[in-house]
Scaffold this motif. Sequence first.
Motif, mmCIF file in Angstrom:
data_model
loop_
_atom_site.group_PDB
_atom_site.id
_atom_site.type_symbol
_atom_site.label_atom_id
_atom_site.label_comp_id
_atom_site.label_asym_id
_atom_site.label_seq_id
_atom_site.Cartn_x
_atom_site.Cartn_y
_atom_site.Cartn_z
ATOM 1 N N LEU A 83 69.165 58.640 18.339
ATOM 2 C CA LEU A 83 70.504 58.094 18.976
ATOM 3 C C LEU A 83 70.261 58.130 20.714
ATOM 4 N N ASP A 84 69.283 57.990 21.035
ATOM 5 C CA ASP A 84 68.777 58.104 22.376
ATOM 6 C C ASP A 84 68.970 56.179 21.973
ATOM 7 N N PRO A 85 69.267 55.962 23.593
ATOM 8 C CA PRO A 85 69.704 54.105 23.933
ATOM 9 C C PRO A 85 68.403 54.121 24.692
ATOM 10 N N VAL A 86 67.186 54.573 25.223
ATOM 11 C CA VAL A 86 66.585 53.819 25.607
ATOM 12 C C VAL A 86 65.485 54.249 24.511
ATOM 13 N N PHE A 87 65.160 54.389 23.970
ATOM 14 C CA PHE A 87 64.122 54.894 23.055
ATOM 15 C C PHE A 87 64.943 53.922 21.546
ATOM 16 N N GLU A 249 49.380 49.155 29.187
ATOM 17 C CA GLU A 249 48.634 48.908 30.780
ATOM 18 C C GLU A 249 49.401 47.662 31.528
ATOM 19 N N PHE A 250 49.964 47.465 30.769
ATOM 20 C CA PHE A 250 50.303 45.467 31.004
ATOM 21 C C PHE A 250 52.079 45.453 31.754
ATOM 22 N N ILE A 251 52.254 46.781 30.761
ATOM 23 C CA ILE A 251 54.281 46.610 30.717
ATOM 24 C C ILE A 251 54.075 47.858 32.135
ATOM 25 N N TYR A 252 53.285 48.362 32.255
ATOM 26 C CA TYR A 252 53.331 49.829 33.355
ATOM 27 C C TYR A 252 53.037 49.560 34.303
ATOM 28 N N ALA A 253 52.300 49.134 34.457
ATOM 29 C CA ALA A 253 51.872 48.002 35.906
ATOM 30 C C ALA A 253 52.666 47.921 36.467
ATOM 31 N N PHE A 254 53.964 46.808 36.164
ATOM 32 C CA PHE A 254 54.959 46.260 36.307
ATOM 33 C C PHE A 254 55.741 47.254 37.495
ATOM 34 N N ALA A 255 55.173 48.563 37.207
ATOM 35 C CA ALA A 255 56.041 49.560 37.826
ATOM 36 C C ALA A 255 55.770 49.056 39.869
ATOM 37 N N GLY A 256 54.544 48.325 39.929
ATOM 38 C CA GLY A 256 54.841 49.030 40.932
ATOM 39 C C GLY A 256 56.053 48.108 42.024
ATOM 40 N N ALA A 257 57.046 47.353 41.391
ATOM 41 C CA ALA A 257 58.069 46.722 42.133
ATOM 42 C C ALA A 257 59.193 47.898 41.870
ATOM 43 N N ALA A 258 59.075 48.720 41.784
ATOM 44 C CA ALA A 258 60.296 49.627 41.149
ATOM 45 C C ALA A 258 59.651 51.549 41.221
ATOM 46 N N GLN A 260 58.281 54.743 39.590
ATOM 47 C CA GLN A 260 56.870 55.029 39.549
ATOM 48 C C GLN A 260 57.090 54.481 37.705
ATOM 49 N N LEU A 261 58.074 54.263 37.069
ATOM 50 C CA LEU A 261 57.670 53.650 35.672
ATOM 51 C C LEU A 261 58.970 52.648 35.936
ATOM 52 N N PRO A 262 58.570 51.499 35.188
ATOM 53 C CA PRO A 262 59.286 50.171 35.266
ATOM 54 C C PRO A 262 60.764 50.443 34.481
ATOM 55 N N PRO A 263 61.653 49.287 35.032
ATOM 56 C CA PRO A 263 62.790 49.565 34.582
ATOM 57 C C PRO A 263 62.567 49.883 33.055
ATOM 58 N N THR A 264 63.998 50.835 32.358
ATOM 59 C CA THR A 264 63.065 51.247 31.246
ATOM 60 C C THR A 264 63.742 50.541 30.099
ATOM 61 N N LYS A 265 64.707 48.782 30.778
ATOM 62 C CA LYS A 265 64.410 47.415 29.780
ATOM 63 C C LYS A 265 63.400 47.597 29.352
ATOM 64 N N VAL A 266 62.463 47.670 29.960
ATOM 65 C CA VAL A 266 60.872 46.828 29.417
ATOM 66 C C VAL A 266 60.411 47.322 28.484
ATOM 67 N N LEU A 271 55.015 52.888 26.141
ATOM 68 C CA LEU A 271 55.716 54.113 27.340
ATOM 69 C C LEU A 271 56.905 54.713 27.479
ATOM 70 N N TYR A 272 57.095 54.439 26.410
ATOM 71 C CA TYR A 272 58.833 55.686 26.215
ATOM 72 C C TYR A 272 57.509 57.385 25.504
ATOM 73 N N ALA A 273 56.957 57.027 25.093
ATOM 74 C CA ALA A 273 55.987 58.210 24.888
ATOM 75 C C ALA A 273 55.123 58.957 25.723
ATOM 76 N N TYR A 274 55.178 57.813 26.763
ATOM 77 C CA TYR A 274 54.226 58.412 28.089
ATOM 78 C C TYR A 274 55.142 58.961 28.649
ATOM 79 N N ALA A 275 55.715 58.342 29.088
ATOM 80 C CA ALA A 275 57.541 59.234 30.543
ATOM 81 C C ALA A 275 58.147 60.409 29.497
ATOM 82 N N GLU A 276 57.944 60.454 28.212
ATOM 83 C CA GLU A 276 58.965 61.569 27.716
ATOM 84 C C GLU A 276 56.985 62.684 27.942
ATOM 85 N N ALA A 277 56.399 62.832 28.421
ATOM 86 C CA ALA A 277 55.793 63.691 28.167
ATOM 87 C C ALA A 277 55.150 63.944 29.314
ATOM 88 N N PHE A 278 54.848 63.488 30.422
ATOM 89 C CA PHE A 278 54.085 62.911 31.901
ATOM 90 C C PHE A 278 55.099 62.369 32.702
#
Lengths: 317, 281
Positions: A83-87, A249-258, A260-266, A271-278
């Motif tokens: 049900l989670d749109p981000v997932f 990593e390749f997606i995660y490091a695009f957070a550099g601009a924004a 802790q984490l890159p926008p949820t759209k990407v 990344l979702y698993a990492y974000a939920e836990a840590f």
Amino acid sequence: MTATAVRETEPAQRQPAVPAAQSSPLARGRKRLFWPFIAPALVLYVVFYILPTLATAWISLNKWAGAGPMEFAGLDNYRRLLLDPVFQGSFANTLTILFAVGGATFALSFLLTMILRDMAGRKAVRAIIFFPNIISGIVLSILWGFLFQAEGVVNQALRTFGMDNPPNWLGTENLFSVIMIGLVWVQTGFFTTILMAAVDRIPKDLYEVCDLEGANAWQRFRHVTLPLMWDVVGVCAVLWSISAIKIFEFIYAFAGAAGQLPPTKVWNTALYAYAEAFASGVPKYGSAAATGMVMLALVGVLVVLLRRMFRRDTVQF
Amino acid sequence: MAMTRKFPGPSKLLGSPFAWLFALFSVAVAVWMLLTSLKSTRAIFAEPWSLPTTPQWDNYARAWTASDFAGATLNTVILVFGTAVATIALSAPAAYALSRILTRWNSGITAFFALGLGIPSQVIILPLYVMMNELYLVDSLTGLWILYVATSMPFTVFFLTGFFGSLPKELEEAAALDGASANRTFWQIMLPLARSGIITAMILNIIQHWGETLFGLVFLQSEEKATLSLALLGFLQRMQYNGADWGGLFAGVCTVVLPVLACYIWLGRRIIEGMTLGSVK
């Protein structure tokens, strides 16, 4: 950089045990070494790989913040994910990477393989396009992102070609496309190298026959090259599926601009698993574990499907 | 199209420039990375294409001292070499036993190790975090070292099993006939014989962990323990408060990339074959 070589036959199976040798003192002396030699690696592997996988399966059925009491929740975590749109977005992105980036990478790899087959300087080209594979995803991501900065090299080049308003590449609407193109750039060298090795095994006289019969380039590819490298293509597809699902990593490091984490759209599922836990306020181990299990299931389904798809009498030559 | 043999066909005419362009793009990115690391931030954007007028070695000094890439490099070197040595020490005997000592367990255990190749790190990382936390091994380079070694097992055992399987048996038999114990045969005959495979396995292991990020990100917290990829991420994060220091960032990027590039120029063929050959065999 998580390339793995999958061999179709286990080496151990190639040499059947000789019954006579088993009784000799020599063989018995060797047998005594079997478990002492294997045990350290096996114990480490079971403790740090297999048991955690089983533990994750269990955690995914519970509500848990990583410490304190665990509360059994049945399939609630999975229902929440659905049900989670981000997932949903992350899962869709994982599939897009798998199929769109995979498709583009394979098409480009086939093309380069055919071009490089009899080109001068093929070794040099191969060595160069392979190189990004051994570079850390973080570094590639920083380089790639920097190329596409508002005042970056790509836009400056576009301006010299007369495009006055180049797109905002790193904006949320374009970022995922930029990431996907980058992934193709990085991965193509790896698969081209494997396919080239497969093509090199094909005997030259088959192509001479093609020339005599007047086959064109496409016919040559379709009726000679492809069938003879079919099993290797299957291995590549399995390797790609496993590594594509893990991309982080390749997606995660695009957070550099924004932040802790890159926008949820990407986000993808990794990344979702990492974000939920840590990276969320209260660690949601349950849904992070459930995401992990979804990833594992996806790997399993794809490997089974691909093996079935590519299971075909291998052409002997 | 019999003509293709006399004249280069359209596919060839367009083909090789395309392949070279693809390769040149990667070379251009690398060259441009090097040049950028020697420019001031203003020059990077004002003249992205030009050579640095005066090389800004200061970028490296800043990255190495202020952002402690020096410490991160030291941590990474120790961690990565420690991992490679321990990984080989544990997986070479296992691989030897799996390929040369035949019992009814061999194919089962080999397949069991191969299973690990398909398990993404994200699946195991949660229980590992809980476990390492219990053992007070979170935010510890020793803890990360244990994790790196353990997670290297599936690939390295699998890789070396294939390699030991391809070695000739005769020497081993001769050693046994001369009265060498099985243990001694392994250490004195097989291990030297397998040297090239072991070195390849070590190089692949080192390259893989040199830029490892996910485990470092999750299991290390304090800055003085950061590995290279964490130092880079930290640098990126600080740039948001302290203003863009792209020159310094690229000096850091070069610190990560140049050792790998040197290794690749030196041992490229071995690396490529190690990473890909198994798929074709």
